[in-house]
Design an enzyme around this catalytic site. Structure first.
Site, short mmCIF file in Angstrom:
data_model
loop_
_atom_site.label_atom_id
_atom_site.label_comp_id
_atom_site.label_asym_id
_atom_site.label_seq_id
_atom_site.Cartn_x
_atom_site.Cartn_y
_atom_site.Cartn_z
N LYS A 102 -27.77 66.99 -25.86
CA LYS A 102 -28.44 65.72 -25.69
C LYS A 102 -27.84 64.71 -26.66
O LYS A 102 -27.87 64.89 -27.88
CB LYS A 102 -29.94 65.85 -25.94
CG LYS A 102 -30.68 64.52 -25.74
CD LYS A 102 -32.04 64.53 -26.39
CE LYS A 102 -32.56 63.10 -26.47
NZ LYS A 102 -33.77 63.01 -27.31
N GLY A 163 -41.49 57.86 -30.78
CA GLY A 163 -42.60 58.08 -31.70
C GLY A 163 -43.71 57.06 -31.62
O GLY A 163 -44.68 57.14 -32.38
N ALA A 189 -38.90 59.66 -24.81
CA ALA A 189 -39.44 58.79 -25.86
C ALA A 189 -40.58 57.92 -25.35
O ALA A 189 -40.52 57.36 -24.27
CB ALA A 189 -38.36 57.90 -26.48
N GLY A 190 -41.62 57.85 -26.17
CA GLY A 190 -42.71 56.93 -25.93
C GLY A 190 -43.97 57.53 -25.35
O GLY A 190 -45.03 56.90 -25.35
N ASN A 211 -41.67 65.01 -28.16
CA ASN A 211 -41.84 65.75 -29.40
C ASN A 211 -43.09 65.28 -30.13
O ASN A 211 -44.08 66.01 -30.26
CB ASN A 211 -40.62 65.60 -30.28
CG ASN A 211 -40.65 66.47 -31.55
OD1 ASN A 211 -39.78 66.41 -32.39
ND2 ASN A 211 -41.67 67.30 -31.73
N THR A 212 -43.11 64.02 -30.56
CA THR A 212 -44.21 63.52 -31.38
C THR A 212 -45.55 63.58 -30.65
O THR A 212 -46.58 63.83 -31.27
CB THR A 212 -43.93 62.08 -31.82
OG1 THR A 212 -42.64 62.00 -32.41
CG2 THR A 212 -44.95 61.60 -32.84
#
Length: 263
Positions: A102, A163, A189-190, A211-212
């Site tokens: 990635k 994040g 993301a997001g 992830n977050t």
């Protein structure tokens, strides 16, 4: 047999949820959350996580062995094409020639928005070097097409800033990218909660990476399970095809003929 696999670089996966390995309190929680998510592809930040480059230190691969998961090394923390290329070449050595990676090249440490000129440059170098590149990018249909033309195996536009947990802020751009792409499109993301993941899948995304949203939840393991269900439900809803929106006229959901007391 899975009748609706996610296919990336010629390999099929049952799960359309990809998860990261950062920000958990320890490796035990990392493993528990990933098990609950059902994810098969696990992203690892090579510049932040030991997978063998620090001999004698605990390695993530002891907890998440490549025999059980597809390890997806990423270039989180890289701000130039050269740094990203160097990082992934190191990852390939550490993972015995592993080609699926990635790519992300960040523009600044405040927003973590992608630096697209450097991303395009790195992608071209990596593809020529034999890597199978999944690429984090802006939700720009033109640049997404350029990355596909270079030879990237998956396009990964952000839904909102890394994040941030703000969810999908521009579904129209995502739809444009999805409609034009011949390779998988995954939101990266997001995502903040399960409904964000479901919306991404309902739009027609092939998968979601996060992830977050899991690691930053009050109960990461419980949230991982929720994300698994959300991705599956969103995909099924997309495949089923939602009913048309009707803004100005109601249509009875039950037959109007033959009602008791009717004529």
């Amino acid at each position: 047999m899975n009748q609706d696999p996610l296919v990336i670089a010629g390999k099929s996966y049952h799960s359309r949820l990809l998860v990261g390995t950062g920000k958990y309190k320890d490796f035990a929680q990392t493993r528990a959350a990933i098990d609950a998510s059902g994810a098969e592809i696990i992203t690892v930040a090579i510049r932040r996580t030991n997978i063998g480059q620090e001999p004698g230190q605990p390695s993530l691969l002891e907890v998440l062995p490549p025999s059980q998961f597809t390890i997806l090394p990423n270039t989180a923390g890289c701000y130039t094409a050269d740094d990203a290329v160097r990082t992934l070449r190191l990852a390939r050595e550490l993972l015995d020639g592993h080609a699926l990676v990635k790519l992300e090249v960040l523009g600044d440490p405040q927003t973590l928005f992608p630096n697209m000129p450097e991303t395009l440059k790195a992608a071209a170098t990596l593809v020529k070097d034999g890597f199978q590149v999944m690429v984090y990018c802006a939700d720009d249909p033109i640049q997404a097409r350029m990355l596909e033309d270079i030879g990237c195996v998956a396009i990964m536009p952000l839904a909102s800033l890394i994040g941030s947990g703000m969810g999908i802020l521009n579904p129209w751009n995502l739809k444009l990218i999805i409609e034009q792409s011949k390779v998988p499109v995954l939101v990266d993301a997001g995502v903040g909660t399960a409904s964000d993941a479901a919306i991404a899948m309902e739009l027609g995304c092939d998968g979601v990476l996060m992830n977050t949203a899991i690691a930053g939840a009050q109960d990461p393991v419980l949230m991982a399970g929720a994300m698994k269900k959300a991705v599956e439900a969103g995909r099924e809803a997309f495949r089923a095809g939602r009913m048309p929106r009707k803004y100005y006229a109601a249509t009875p959901s039950s037959p109007s003929g033959g009602l008791i007391g009717g004529t």
